[in-house]
Design an enzyme around this catalytic site. Structure first.
Site, PDB file in Angstrom:
ATOM      1  CB  ILE A   1       2.571   9.427  -5.734  1.00 59.60           C
ATOM      2  CG1 ILE A   1       2.955  10.767  -5.096  1.00 59.60           C
ATOM      3  CG2 ILE A   1       3.788   8.505  -5.819  1.00 59.60           C
ATOM      4  CD1 ILE A   1       3.332  10.674  -3.631  1.00 59.60           C
TER       5      ILE A   1
ATOM      6  CG  ASP B   1      -7.051   4.141  -4.666  1.00 57.35           C
ATOM      7  OD1 ASP B   1      -8.044   4.367  -3.951  1.00 57.35           O
ATOM      8  OD2 ASP B   1      -6.148   4.976  -4.873  1.00 57.35           O
TER       9      ASP B   1
ATOM     10  CB  ALA C   1       3.315   5.256   1.491  1.00 59.75           C
ATOM     11  NE  ARG C   2       4.145   9.826   6.615  1.00 62.83           N
ATOM     12  CZ  ARG C   2       4.587  10.606   5.655  1.00 62.83           C
ATOM     13  NH1 ARG C   2       5.222  10.082   4.605  1.00 62.83           N
ATOM     14  NH2 ARG C   2       4.391  11.921   5.691  1.00 62.83           N
TER      15      ARG C   2
ATOM     16  CG  ASP D   1      12.384   6.783   1.604  1.00 60.69           C
ATOM     17  OD1 ASP D   1      13.594   6.923   1.861  1.00 60.69           O
ATOM     18  OD2 ASP D   1      11.596   7.745   1.509  1.00 60.69           O
TER      19      ASP D   1
ATOM     20  CD  GLU E   1      10.179   6.987   9.088  1.00 60.33           C
ATOM     21  OE1 GLU E   1      10.145   8.229   9.116  1.00 60.33           O
ATOM     22  OE2 GLU E   1       9.743   6.327   8.134  1.00 60.33           O
TER      23      GLU E   1
ATOM     24  CG  HIS F   1      10.666   9.342   5.584  1.00 62.29           C
ATOM     25  ND1 HIS F   1       9.690   9.169   6.535  1.00 62.29           N
ATOM     26  CD2 HIS F   1      10.027   9.895   4.522  1.00 62.29           C
ATOM     27  CE1 HIS F   1       8.527   9.584   6.086  1.00 62.29           C
ATOM     28  NE2 HIS F   1       8.705  10.034   4.862  1.00 62.29           N
TER      29      HIS F   1
END
Length: 343
Positions: free
Chosen positions: A164, A183, A243-244, A268, A273, A292
């Site tokens: 992504i 990363d 992502a999360r 998002d 959630e 989400h």
């Protein structure tokens, strides 16, 4: 002798309230052409039980959990195909121990999530929602107080540069931004391909005008973007998370937004959630929130569904699928025994 029937169980959370599912248009032609039996699992539960899965060779899973208890007494299941790329609700170790492949669908979400990240970048930089409210409330001349941010020469920073992230940098190229990424697993050649500079997380947080969280949720990334790192961000910077939620310290982020220590955010995903109705994030004008689902498009649904189905069909044909999470399971005698039925 003919092959035994290959049975696919699809989790019931794919179904709409009226019992229909858009997945039928993808699964039916693919599974029927491959000669596979498929059905929706009878009950919709937060976590799958052994009784629910024991009669299936494959599972196509949306948002339900899979734990070690799911596999107790289950000796037939060979693959769990996730609809999407996140697998934080799946016990990967338990899958491996029980000879079960876990697959994801990166080819289905790569472009839709990348475009979602850029949707946030463009909406925030142009103060889209604020200007929408100004127009709707007759405050036409107040726009002079809400100048946006041009992108040329700005810095786009990605926390995580997998499929992504790489796609995001490719799509962002025409905007003339500097690309940086944190990363630990990225290869320099991959970063160079999208003109990205590899930096440490502190440098990224201090430098980026847009901090975009693109990494998976793991034990290493849970709480990664904490109060200390958020405190390094420029007051003109934006944080974007597709992502999360638990990767970012939501309380620290909220306080930074409330105090004006950063310019804004596009979120998002959240620590909890659905997000609570009284969460202070929802009262802030400098935040864009989505449930989400910002990448939930026909393109994303088709790509995820096709990828997950193709992983299952590969196993039914006695072959290893492409997008395996727990690659060590390929050497499992338990898996080989199951696969012998289809080879």
């Amino acid at each position: 002798m003919s092959k035994p029937e290959f049975r696919v169980g699809i989790t019931r959370d794919f179904l709409k309230p009226d019992g229909s599912s858009d997945l039928d248009n993808i699964a039916a032609p693919l599974f029927d052409a491959a000669g596979l039996y498929w059905e929706y699992i009878a009950e919709n539960t937060p976590t799958l039980t052994a009784a629910q899965v024991k009669d299936y060779d494959a599972l196509l899973v949306l948002g339900v959990g899979i734990t070690a208890e799911t596999f107790i007494g289950v000796d037939r299941l060979a693959i769990v195909a996730r609809f999407g790329v996140g697998y934080d609700k799946v016990d990967v170790e338990a899958c491996t121990e029980n000879g079960v492949l876990l697959t994801i669908a990166p080819d289905g979400v790569r472009r839709p999530v990348a475009t979602s990240i850029l949707t946030f970048v463009l909406s925030l930089s142009h103060q889209l929602l604020i200007k929408d409210r100004l127009t709707r409330t007759g405050r036409w001349t107040d726009t002079k107080d809400y100048m946006g941010m041009g992108l040329v020469g700005r810095t786009l920073g990605l926390v995580g540069m997998g499929n992504i992230g790489k796609e995001t940098f490719k799509l962002a190229k025409p905007f003339g931004m500097r690309h940086i990424t944190f990363d630990p697993y990225i290869k320099p050649a991959d970063a160079a391909e999208v003109n990205a500079e590899i930096v440490d997380l502190g440098t990224l947080m201090r430098t980026a005008d847009f901090v975009c969280v693109c990494c998976p949720l793991t034990e290493d990334t849970r709480g990664l973007v904490d109060a200390r790192y958020i405190g390094l961000m420029k007051p003109t910077a934006y944080l974007i998370n597709t992502a999360r939620g638990p990767i970012v310290d939501q309380k620290a982020l909220t306080e930074a937004l409330q105090d004006g220590r950063i310019q804004g955010a596009g979120l998002d995903v959240f620590e909890q959630e659905p997000i609570s109705d009284d969460d202070p994030l929802l009262s802030l004008d400098n935040v864009i929130v989505t449930p989400h689902s910002i990448c939930w498009t026909d393109e994303c649904f088709e790509g995820n569904g096709r990828s997950a189905c193709e992983s299952i069909i590969a196993v039914a044909s006695g072959q290893m699928p492409t997008w395996i999470v727990n690659r060590s399971v390929q050497d499992s005698p338990k898996l080989h025994k199951k696969m012998q039925r289809w080879m």
